[in-house]
Scaffold this motif. Structure first.
Motif, PDB file in Angstrom:
ATOM      1  N   THR A  20      74.685  45.142  72.874  1.00  0.00           N
ATOM      2  CA  THR A  20      75.459  43.699  74.506  1.00  0.00           C
ATOM      3  C   THR A  20      75.224  44.795  75.792  1.00  0.00           C
ATOM      4  O   THR A  20      74.392  44.521  76.339  1.00  0.00           O
ATOM      5  CB  THR A  20      76.285  42.964  74.133  1.00  0.00           C
ATOM      6  N   LEU A  21      76.346  45.765  75.691  1.00  0.00           N
ATOM      7  CA  LEU A  21      76.423  46.708  76.507  1.00  0.00           C
ATOM      8  C   LEU A  21      75.073  47.734  77.255  1.00  0.00           C
ATOM      9  O   LEU A  21      74.627  47.107  78.023  1.00  0.00           O
ATOM     10  CB  LEU A  21      77.113  47.981  75.958  1.00  0.00           C
ATOM     11  N   ILE A  22      74.290  47.746  75.975  1.00  0.00           N
ATOM     12  CA  ILE A  22      72.573  48.602  76.586  1.00  0.00           C
ATOM     13  C   ILE A  22      72.351  47.515  77.076  1.00  0.00           C
ATOM     14  O   ILE A  22      71.321  47.611  77.985  1.00  0.00           O
ATOM     15  CB  ILE A  22      71.939  49.099  75.105  1.00  0.00           C
ATOM     16  N   ARG A  23      71.465  46.488  76.374  1.00  0.00           N
ATOM     17  CA  ARG A  23      70.818  44.970  77.348  1.00  0.00           C
ATOM     18  C   ARG A  23      71.722  44.359  78.787  1.00  0.00           C
ATOM     19  O   ARG A  23      70.738  45.174  79.852  1.00  0.00           O
ATOM     20  CB  ARG A  23      70.870  43.830  76.845  1.00  0.00           C
ATOM     21  N   THR A  24      72.511  45.403  79.177  1.00  0.00           N
ATOM     22  CA  THR A  24      72.960  45.322  80.545  1.00  0.00           C
ATOM     23  C   THR A  24      73.066  46.174  81.045  1.00  0.00           C
ATOM     24  O   THR A  24      72.869  46.190  82.313  1.00  0.00           O
ATOM     25  CB  THR A  24      74.878  44.588  80.044  1.00  0.00           C
ATOM     26  N   LEU A  25      73.245  47.424  80.266  1.00  0.00           N
ATOM     27  CA  LEU A  25      73.041  48.437  81.256  1.00  0.00           C
ATOM     28  C   LEU A  25      71.845  49.075  82.081  1.00  0.00           C
ATOM     29  O   LEU A  25      70.628  49.087  82.917  1.00  0.00           O
ATOM     30  CB  LEU A  25      73.585  49.823  80.545  1.00  0.00           C
ATOM     31  N   ARG A  26      70.705  48.547  80.461  1.00  0.00           N
ATOM     32  CA  ARG A  26      69.124  48.157  80.510  1.00  0.00           C
ATOM     33  C   ARG A  26      69.126  47.438  82.268  1.00  0.00           C
ATOM     34  O   ARG A  26      68.432  47.527  82.847  1.00  0.00           O
ATOM     35  CB  ARG A  26      68.664  47.871  79.603  1.00  0.00           C
ATOM     36  N   ALA A  27      69.282  45.767  82.336  1.00  0.00           N
ATOM     37  CA  ALA A  27      69.118  45.254  83.426  1.00  0.00           C
ATOM     38  C   ALA A  27      69.248  46.046  84.277  1.00  0.00           C
ATOM     39  O   ALA A  27      69.444  45.637  85.408  1.00  0.00           O
ATOM     40  CB  ALA A  27      70.084  43.722  82.664  1.00  0.00           C
ATOM     41  N   GLY A  28      70.949  46.617  84.417  1.00  0.00           N
ATOM     42  CA  GLY A  28      71.305  47.066  85.817  1.00  0.00           C
ATOM     43  C   GLY A  28      70.541  48.030  86.180  1.00  0.00           C
ATOM     44  O   GLY A  28      70.211  48.173  87.351  1.00  0.00           O
ATOM     45  N   VAL A  29      69.743  49.203  85.196  1.00  0.00           N
ATOM     46  CA  VAL A  29      68.371  49.580  85.907  1.00  0.00           C
ATOM     47  C   VAL A  29      67.239  49.468  85.954  1.00  0.00           C
ATOM     48  O   VAL A  29      66.951  50.270  87.901  1.00  0.00           O
ATOM     49  CB  VAL A  29      68.007  50.771  83.990  1.00  0.00           C
ATOM     50  N   LYS A  30      66.756  48.485  85.836  1.00  0.00           N
ATOM     51  CA  LYS A  30      66.241  47.543  85.944  1.00  0.00           C
ATOM     52  C   LYS A  30      66.474  47.423  88.153  1.00  0.00           C
ATOM     53  O   LYS A  30      65.498  47.128  88.907  1.00  0.00           O
ATOM     54  CB  LYS A  30      65.705  46.124  85.089  1.00  0.00           C
ATOM     55  N   VAL A  31      67.491  46.282  88.306  1.00  0.00           N
ATOM     56  CA  VAL A  31      67.845  46.323  89.492  1.00  0.00           C
ATOM     57  C   VAL A  31      68.028  47.455  90.089  1.00  0.00           C
ATOM     58  O   VAL A  31      67.333  47.949  91.559  1.00  0.00           O
ATOM     59  CB  VAL A  31      69.360  45.727  89.435  1.00  0.00           C
ATOM     60  N   ALA A  32      68.983  48.671  89.888  1.00  0.00           N
ATOM     61  CA  ALA A  32      68.812  49.544  90.599  1.00  0.00           C
ATOM     62  C   ALA A  32      67.376  50.629  91.170  1.00  0.00           C
ATOM     63  O   ALA A  32      66.957  50.983  91.957  1.00  0.00           O
ATOM     64  CB  ALA A  32      69.409  50.881  90.068  1.00  0.00           C
ATOM     65  N   ASP A  33      66.217  50.416  89.756  1.00  0.00           N
ATOM     66  CA  ASP A  33      65.097  51.143  90.546  1.00  0.00           C
ATOM     67  C   ASP A  33      64.260  50.526  91.415  1.00  0.00           C
ATOM     68  O   ASP A  33      63.924  51.223  92.069  1.00  0.00           O
ATOM     69  CB  ASP A  33      64.491  51.908  88.802  1.00  0.00           C
ATOM     70  N   GLU A  34      64.184  49.136  91.495  1.00  0.00           N
ATOM     71  CA  GLU A  34      63.700  47.813  92.141  1.00  0.00           C
ATOM     72  C   GLU A  34      64.096  48.790  93.228  1.00  0.00           C
ATOM     73  O   GLU A  34      63.834  47.910  94.514  1.00  0.00           O
ATOM     74  CB  GLU A  34      64.336  46.528  91.248  1.00  0.00           C
ATOM     75  N   LEU A  35      65.644  48.799  93.563  1.00  0.00           N
ATOM     76  CA  LEU A  35      66.436  48.888  95.478  1.00  0.00           C
ATOM     77  C   LEU A  35      66.517  50.674  95.419  1.00  0.00           C
ATOM     78  O   LEU A  35      67.236  50.944  96.724  1.00  0.00           O
ATOM     79  CB  LEU A  35      67.418  47.479  94.893  1.00  0.00           C
ATOM     80  N   GLU A  36      65.608  51.357  94.488  1.00  0.00           N
ATOM     81  CA  GLU A  36      65.413  52.490  95.362  1.00  0.00           C
ATOM     82  C   GLU A  36      67.369  53.035  94.643  1.00  0.00           C
ATOM     83  O   GLU A  36      66.712  54.342  95.840  1.00  0.00           O
ATOM     84  CB  GLU A  36      64.457  52.718  96.426  1.00  0.00           C
ATOM     85  N   ASP A  37      68.105  52.356  93.741  1.00  0.00           N
ATOM     86  CA  ASP A  37      69.149  53.195  94.537  1.00  0.00           C
ATOM     87  C   ASP A  37      69.250  54.137  92.609  1.00  0.00           C
ATOM     88  O   ASP A  37      69.633  53.907  91.560  1.00  0.00           O
ATOM     89  CB  ASP A  37      70.756  52.596  93.975  1.00  0.00           C
ATOM     90  N   TYR A  38      69.196  55.391  92.898  1.00  0.00           N
ATOM     91  CA  TYR A  38      68.514  56.058  91.736  1.00  0.00           C
ATOM     92  C   TYR A  38      70.077  56.811  91.049  1.00  0.00           C
ATOM     93  O   TYR A  38      69.353  57.038  90.121  1.00  0.00           O
ATOM     94  CB  TYR A  38      67.836  56.955  92.428  1.00  0.00           C
ATOM     95  N   PRO A  39      70.817  56.754  92.332  1.00  0.00           N
ATOM     96  CA  PRO A  39      71.969  57.972  91.452  1.00  0.00           C
ATOM     97  C   PRO A  39      72.057  56.846  90.606  1.00  0.00           C
ATOM     98  O   PRO A  39      73.014  56.893  89.699  1.00  0.00           O
ATOM     99  CB  PRO A  39      72.608  58.349  92.309  1.00  0.00           C
ATOM    100  N   THR A  40      72.783  55.540  91.016  1.00  0.00           N
ATOM    101  CA  THR A  40      72.835  54.618  89.544  1.00  0.00           C
ATOM    102  C   THR A  40      72.422  53.904  88.580  1.00  0.00           C
ATOM    103  O   THR A  40      72.470  54.492  87.806  1.00  0.00           O
ATOM    104  CB  THR A  40      72.489  52.714  90.763  1.00  0.00           C
ATOM    105  N   ALA A  41      71.035  53.710  89.166  1.00  0.00           N
ATOM    106  CA  ALA A  41      69.515  54.014  88.331  1.00  0.00           C
ATOM    107  C   ALA A  41      70.440  55.558  86.813  1.00  0.00           C
ATOM    108  O   ALA A  41      70.036  54.949  85.038  1.00  0.00           O
ATOM    109  CB  ALA A  41      68.075  53.718  87.972  1.00  0.00           C
ATOM    110  N   ASP A  42      70.048  56.422  87.009  1.00  0.00           N
ATOM    111  CA  ASP A  42      70.599  58.125  86.608  1.00  0.00           C
ATOM    112  C   ASP A  42      71.695  57.750  85.510  1.00  0.00           C
ATOM    113  O   ASP A  42      72.015  58.349  84.601  1.00  0.00           O
ATOM    114  CB  ASP A  42      70.790  58.817  87.562  1.00  0.00           C
ATOM    115  N   MET A  43      73.192  56.748  86.397  1.00  0.00           N
ATOM    116  CA  MET A  43      73.976  57.057  85.973  1.00  0.00           C
ATOM    117  C   MET A  43      74.430  56.226  84.641  1.00  0.00           C
ATOM    118  O   MET A  43      74.506  56.290  83.303  1.00  0.00           O
ATOM    119  CB  MET A  43      75.211  56.799  86.152  1.00  0.00           C
ATOM    120  N   LEU A  44      73.378  54.695  84.522  1.00  0.00           N
ATOM    121  CA  LEU A  44      73.033  53.788  83.817  1.00  0.00           C
ATOM    122  C   LEU A  44      72.709  54.322  82.517  1.00  0.00           C
ATOM    123  O   LEU A  44      73.225  53.382  81.732  1.00  0.00           O
ATOM    124  CB  LEU A  44      72.962  52.800  84.542  1.00  0.00           C
ATOM    125  N   THR A  45      71.462  54.989  83.218  1.00  0.00           N
ATOM    126  CA  THR A  45      70.797  55.680  81.887  1.00  0.00           C
ATOM    127  C   THR A  45      71.537  56.551  81.077  1.00  0.00           C
ATOM    128  O   THR A  45      70.727  56.189  79.778  1.00  0.00           O
ATOM    129  CB  THR A  45      69.452  56.308  83.018  1.00  0.00           C
TER     130      THR A  45
END
Length: 168
Positions: free
Chosen positions: A112-137
């Motif tokens: 469940t958390l992996i799916r939540t993280l994956r959705a968060g990575v998508k949001v962060a990537d789309e909004l060019e927040d690379y530090p957040t995307a990296d942390m979530l990955t």
């Protein structure tokens, strides 16, 4: 104070909304893992007790990193059980379970958390927040490994087919 990091106020709010759900799911999984560490019984007690402790300790440290990222984006982190219960799709376990049921719930919680993280990575990537995307990955990788390790305790002997789980 005005913040100008290249991510708009509106976009930071969208990222924080996603991170708040990640934080809630991560906290609820931490709580469940710690609960099971305290209450596990049975022939695999020692192995599971140690593994659960390793996982909840790592999870505890990650909570701080997630909350601090929310703060770095200019927002306050959710920090109450009530708010976590509202945000999280991982629910508390009020009963003491068998070790197999604990393992099943922790596999489900990590997935469940992996799916939540994956959705968060998508949001962060789309909004060019690379530090957040990296942390979530990075968090995704940890929870994929945890789910695999937990799943391994549920597998049948050497002759079992991939994907089979032992029955009660």
């Amino acid at each position: 104070m005005h913040m100008d990091t290249g991510i708009s106020t509106e976009d930071r709010a969208k990222i924080v909304e996603s991170l708040s759900t990640v934080l809630a799911d991560a906290y609820m999984l931490y709580l469940k893992t710690h609960n099971f560490h305290w209450n596990v019984t049975g022939p695999l007690f020692s192995s599971l007790h140690v593994m659960f402790e390793e996982q909840y300790t790592e999870q505890w440290n990650a909570l701080d990193e997630i909350a601090e990222r929310i703060r770095a984006l200019g927002h306050f982190a959710p920090a109450t059980y009530k708010r976590y219960a509202e945000l999280s799709s991982i629910k508390e376990e009020p009963e003491v379970l068998s070790s197999k049921d604990m393992l099943r719930q922790l596999v489900d919680g990590n997935e469940t958390l992996i799916r939540t993280l994956r959705a968060g990575v998508k949001v962060a990537d789309e909004l060019e927040d690379y530090p957040t995307a990296d942390m979530l990955t990075t968090r995704m990788e940890v929870h994929e490994k945890n789910a695999w390790m937990l799943r391994s305790f549920l597998e049948q002997g050497a002759g079992a087919q991939q994907g089979d789980a032992s029955s009660d």
